[in-house]
Design a protein around this motif. Structure first.
Motif, PDB file in Angstrom:
ATOM      1  N   ASP A 259       0.837  -1.216   0.000  1.00  0.00           N
ATOM      2  CA  ASP A 259       0.000   0.000   0.000  1.00  0.00           C
ATOM      3  C   ASP A 259       0.867   1.260   0.000  1.00  0.00           C
ATOM      4  O   ASP A 259       0.525   2.252  -0.665  1.00  0.00           O
TER       5      ASP A 259
ATOM      6  N   ARG B  88       2.241   1.837  -3.536  1.00  0.00           N
ATOM      7  CA  ARG B  88       1.216   2.349  -4.454  1.00  0.00           C
ATOM      8  C   ARG B  88       0.894   3.812  -4.168  1.00  0.00           C
ATOM      9  O   ARG B  88       0.646   4.604  -5.083  1.00  0.00           O
ATOM     10  N   LYS B  89       0.923   4.181  -2.903  1.00  0.00           N
ATOM     11  CA  LYS B  89       0.639   5.561  -2.532  1.00  0.00           C
ATOM     12  C   LYS B  89       1.752   6.505  -2.992  1.00  0.00           C
ATOM     13  O   LYS B  89       1.497   7.559  -3.586  1.00  0.00           O
TER      14      LYS B  89
END
Length: 235
Positions: free
Chosen positions: A137, A140-141
């Motif tokens: 995560d 991806r951020k």
């Protein structure tokens, strides 16, 4: 006369024994042929098993190139850029042991040019900073903003993420068992349609496990696939 009857009886007994042996042998051959014939009747089927699993690691590579006519100055620029990239990664939340800075490669363009006067910059450096992490995560951020942030620091970088699945050994046994069950179901269906019954397994071969992206838009989800080929005797 009595002396002649004994050889005659012996001949009769021997002849009867030969006939009986021939009959027994003939019956055995018939059963053997039937048995071998039944072994010739086989069916080969394939059992497929597919599963969707989330990736459990990502390898994120951030690469850039720099040019200069001074090798010493170019090395200074590369060190500065590396410090900026590593700083942004650690500030975002990545651990220091997740970040690997490779040795930069340096090329002298004068070595590949017949006319050095046409070479704008003599030295070129190529550098890659790699993140190995299970924090998908966070990757991806940060992917959405990192390249723009680096441009503001005069670093023109490209990045790409390789999402991986490392838990294959944990799901292999269950997937093999399921592929065998699916192969047996296909064999049973064939036997039903051919008015026969499935016998023992003759041969079995397991295909390679394939791990692919679910699709081009969701590389963080993997599709694991295996095909098992099984051959059964038919009764």
């Amino acid at each position: 006369m009595k002396g002649k009857s004994i050889p005659f009886k012996k001949n009769m007994i021997q002849g009867g024994a030969i006939v009986l042996a021939a009959v027994v042998l003939g019956i055995s051959l018939i059963f053997t042929v039937k048995t071998l014939k039944s072994y010739d009747d086989t069916v080969k089927v394939r059992g497929l098993c597919e599963k969707e699993v989330p990736a459990d690691r990502v390898v994120w590579r951030i690469s850039y190139s720099e040019k200069d006519n001074s090798l010493a100055d170019l090395r200074t620029i590369v060190r500065r850029n590396n410090d900026i990239i590593v700083s942004k990664l650690t500030e975002a939340g990545f651990k220091s042991d997740e970040i690997k800075v490779a040795n930069a490669s340096y090329d002298d363009r004068y070595m590949y040019s017949n006319n050095v006067s046409q070479v704008s910059y003599r030295y070129v450096a190529n550098q890659t900073v790699t993140v190995f992490t299970k924090n998908l995560d966070l990757v991806r951020k940060l992917q959405q903003t990192l390249e723009t942030d680096l441009v503001n620091q005069n670093i023109l970088a490209n990045s790409w993420a390789d999402y991986q699945y490392l838990g294959l050994n944990d799901i292999k046994p269950a997937m093999i068992a399921e592929s065998l069950e699916n192969a047996r179901a296909a064999a049973d269906e064939f036997a039903k349609n051919s008015h026969s019954r499935i016998g023992k397994m003759r041969t079995a071969s397991q295909g390679y496990f394939e791990v692919e992206d679910l699709d081009e838009n969701t590389p963080q989800v993997k599709k694991v696939r295996v095909v098992t080929t099984v051959e059964y005797y038919l009764k």
